[in-house]
Write an enzyme that holds these catalytic residues in place. Structure first.
Site, PDB file in Angstrom:
ATOM      1  N   GLU A 105       0.830  -1.211   0.000  1.00 22.82           N
ATOM      2  CA  GLU A 105       0.000   0.000   0.000  1.00 22.82           C
ATOM      3  C   GLU A 105       0.862   1.258   0.000  1.00 22.82           C
ATOM      4  O   GLU A 105       0.527   2.256  -0.656  1.00 22.82           O
ATOM      5  CB  GLU A 105      -0.957  -0.022   1.198  1.00 22.82           C
ATOM      6  CG  GLU A 105      -2.061  -1.064   1.043  1.00 22.82           C
ATOM      7  CD  GLU A 105      -3.051  -1.062   2.181  1.00 22.82           C
ATOM      8  OE1 GLU A 105      -4.242  -0.735   1.949  1.00 22.82           O
ATOM      9  OE2 GLU A 105      -2.647  -1.388   3.310  1.00 22.82           O
ATOM     10  N   GLU A 125      -4.201  -9.365   3.670  1.00 24.43           N
ATOM     11  CA  GLU A 125      -4.957  -9.070   4.890  1.00 24.43           C
ATOM     12  C   GLU A 125      -6.163  -9.990   5.087  1.00 24.43           C
ATOM     13  O   GLU A 125      -6.572 -10.258   6.217  1.00 24.43           O
ATOM     14  CB  GLU A 125      -5.434  -7.614   4.873  1.00 24.43           C
ATOM     15  CG  GLU A 125      -4.348  -6.592   5.149  1.00 24.43           C
ATOM     16  CD  GLU A 125      -3.566  -6.198   3.899  1.00 24.43           C
ATOM     17  OE1 GLU A 125      -2.779  -5.243   3.973  1.00 24.43           O
ATOM     18  OE2 GLU A 125      -3.749  -6.853   2.847  1.00 24.43           O
TER      19      GLU A 125
END
Length: 695
Positions: A105, A125
């Site tokens: 990210e 995740e």
């Protein structure tokens, strides 16, 4: 700029290096150093471009797990990401090792990305019951398109640098991250490339906006195995926001989804499972500084179902093995099964087309036990009787070289007894693989009374090397997994004598989240195997015997507890089975009653918990979490329930104990509560509060 982030300048290029071993996780100190470094580079009039790289073995691998559950420290994620994304000077993320989770990210808010050939990039995740919460679901679809973004975010598996280049996630593959990143930054300046902020680039969303099926088909494919799990579906919805909503609104909805999952029970269970697997790596009672023995050659004795599966596990990891059999015929059969398994996997795209030939070349099939002479590790996988195993181990004294680790793949038998057949009990232990061994990740490493510490360390190390999850256990009948499972299996059988049907029992288990029910599993294994064993021991199991006497041997016969249509593995309820059960109960003078699903669940699951408490009390396992790891990887316990001991803590040990006492009064000693469970309830404690072996 601080102890973990360094800022250098090579004339017009600023090099920011994160050095926070072991995996450069995004701790508060790293975030602070990153923000300060970028702001300093922006303020420096000599700097024209910035390279973000990491020291050590990897790029940023994600959040700092040491900060999980603690109050957030400044700077916030949003502040850090905004500083990077809004930089007026180009920032190049130079990735090596793993660029995962928050690490990817961060790279996505940089204007350009390069990576080394061996780099892996992903957003895993979902495997912690979450979704990327720092813009990953909004920026990744804009970088690679929604179809691949769904696969990466909903599936959670990383992609290679080659695929990242192919799909536009990175601009170049470089040899060295720092120098390669710097060279690319100079190219950006020389070519006067405009800054590419993914938030402002919807070009790769256009196809999915025009044809929604590009997105929905990818979601259907990636969620078909996500039964019971919340995160994959919430994550898929978040990717959809990237297609349907303006960027800022998509970010807001992503954060809502993240917060919802984070507050839920599933993510807590999956995070618990993550830490439980890490804890299992710590071997209780192992002297500090114990080194494993070198393993350069491996031999496996037995080319049957288990021996072949174990050999495949080593070959899958690129490790050559010698596979030993007693005859050419058995060896040929075993080698043929492995070949067919790999070819089938290649045919459906699970491995490259040339992989079967390469992996078969790593397996040297031979006849005769004398061929183990050069092996550093020998794994026995022969018939499951003590006499046969003792015979093999007594012969290993003659053929195995000094210091070789001698492992038995036994499922139930005493490793202490097997070790007595040798003159080197210090080298003997158990390595219990679960079937099919080439698929299942669990390996129970059984420490016998005289197992040397370095032998134990060797077995654990090699299990990890072949991508297994090792859990160290002690010697008892069935060790941990099978000992606990047998209690549940016994109740499943008994429920049939009281009025439940196989399909009801199995439906309760699969609704709970187990991959299959007890009776489907029996059909797959073959009912005749247990039948023959019972005959040898003079034991009867009236319903199972009646099925076998009717020729219902399971899946291979097309009928067992269920019927199976030709060429299908799908179990179908069969009125004939209900008739056979009814006749058996009538003959035994037993009356059927209505058994509720709640009773089925409690009678299947609570004995597992109770037996786990006894195992802990006896010191057979080191931690309650070790039992959970066994069930997660050996039996397919739903990860969103954490494991049986964790689940028991969530529903309340007092409730479990009360129900066990109720069943004990009506159904007998199968439900006699473990003293440890009674003590924990009396003290108001949970299994999770046991840090050391109970004994």
């Amino acid at each position: 700029m601080n102890q973990v982030v360094k800022l250098d300048r090579h004339d017009v290029i600023a090099i920011i290096t994160i050095n926070y071993p072991p995996v450069n996780a995004l701790s508060a100190a790293v975030r602070r150093g990153l923000v300060d470094s970028v702001n300093a580079a922006i303020s420096d009039p000599e700097v024209k471009a910035i390279v973000l790289t990491c020291a050590g073995r990897t790029f940023i691998a994600g959040d700092d797990i040491k900060e999980f559950g603690k109050p957030p420290q400044p700077p916030s994620w949003n502040e850090m990401m905004a500083v990077l994304e809004n930089s007026p000077k180009p920032i190049v993320a130079a990735i090596h090792g793993n660029g995962l989770g928050g690490g990817l990210e961060v790279a996505l808010v940089c204007h350009f990305r390069v990576a080394t050939q061996d780099a892996k990039l992903g957003l895993p995740e979902v495997k912690l019951g979450l979704l990327p919460g720092a813009g990953g679901t909004q920026r990744l679809p804009r970088a690679v398109g929604p179809e691949l973004a769904v696969k990466m975010i909903v599936g959670g598996d990383p992609i290679s640098a080659a695929d990242a280049l192919k799909y536009g996630l990175i601009e170049e593959i470089v040899v060295d991250p720092a120098s390669g990143g710097e060279a690319f930054a100079r190219k950006v300046l020389a070519e006067k490339r405009p800054l590419r902020r993914l938030r402002d680039d919807d070009s790769k969303l256009a196809a999915a906006k025009a044809d929604r099926s590009i997105f929905t088909d990818a979601v259907t494919e990636m969620t078909k195995k996500a039964r019971g799990r919340e995160a994959p579906f919430v994550a898929a919805g978040a990717v959809g926001f990237a297609i349907d909503l303006p960027f800022e609104e998509g970010l807001r909805r992503e954060l809502e989804g993240f917060n919802k999952l984070f507050a839920g029970g599933q993510s807590k269970a999956q995070q618990y499972a993550f830490f439980a697997e890490r804890a299992a790596k710590k071997i209780a009672g192992l002297p500090e500084g114990t080194e494993s023995r070198p393993v350069n050659r491996v031999a496996i004795i037995g080319a049957g179902t288990m021996g072949g599966g174990i050999a495949m596990s080593f070959a899958n990891a690129g490790i050559a093995v010698t596979l030993v059999e007693t005859s050419q015929e058995q060896l040929k059969r075993g080698m043929g099964v492995m070949q067919k398994n790999w070819e089938a996997t290649a045919k459906r795209g699970g491995i490259p087309q040339d992989a079967p030939a390469k992996r078969m070349a790593l397996i040297n099939g031979v006849v005769g036990l004398e061929n183990v002479k050069k092996a550093d590790l020998i794994i026995e996988a022969v018939f499951e009787t003590m006499a046969v195993k003792k015979e093999v181990f007594s012969k290993l004294d003659q053929y195995a070289k000094p210091g070789a680790v001698l492992a038995s793949n036994t499922s139930y038998l005493s490793i202490d007894e097997i070790a007595k057949a040798t003159k080197r009990p210090q080298d003997v232990l158990g390595m219990h693989f679960f079937s099919p061994a080439n698929v299942m990740k669990l390996c129970e490493v059984v420490r016998a009374a005289k197992t040397a510490p370095d032998a134990l360390a060797t077995a654990v190390s090699i299990a990890r090397e072949i991508a297994k999850v090792p859990v160290v256990v002690g010697v008892c009948h069935g060790f941990v997994g099978n000992r606990m499972y047998d209690r549940s299996g016994k109740q499943a059988e008994k429920l049939l004598f009281e009025g439940a049907l196989p399909q009801q029992v199995d439906a309760v288990m699969t609704k709970f989240g187990m991959p299959m029910g007890t009776f489907v599993m029996h059909d797959m294994a073959g009912l005749d195997i247990g039948w023959l064993s019972r005959k040898e021991r003079g034991v009867k199991s009236e319903i199972a015997d009646a099925l076998c006497e009717a020729g219902r041997y399971g899946l291979k016969a097309g009928k067992g507890y269920y019927k199976y249509e030709a060429g299908s593995r799908a179990p179908l309820p069969d009125p004939e089975v209900e008739r056979l059960i009814g006749e058996t109960l009538e003959r035994l003078g037993l009356k059927r009653r209505v058994v509720s699903d709640d009773e089925v669940l409690e009678r299947l699951m609570y004995p597992i918990i109770n037996e786990g408490a006894k195992i802990l009390e006896e010191g057979i396992a080191s931690r309650p979490s070790d039992l959970d790891v066994v069930w997660l990887y050996g039996f397919g316990w739903p990860i969103y329930r954490g494991g049986p001991m964790y689940w028991a803590d969530q529903i309340g040990l007092d409730k479990v104990l009360a129900k066990l006492k109720e069943f004990h009064a009506s159904l007998g000693d199968d439900f006699k509560p473990a003293p440890l469970l009674e003590n924990l309830v009396a003290e108001g404690k949970k299994f999770g509060e046991l840090k050391q072996p109970a004994r």
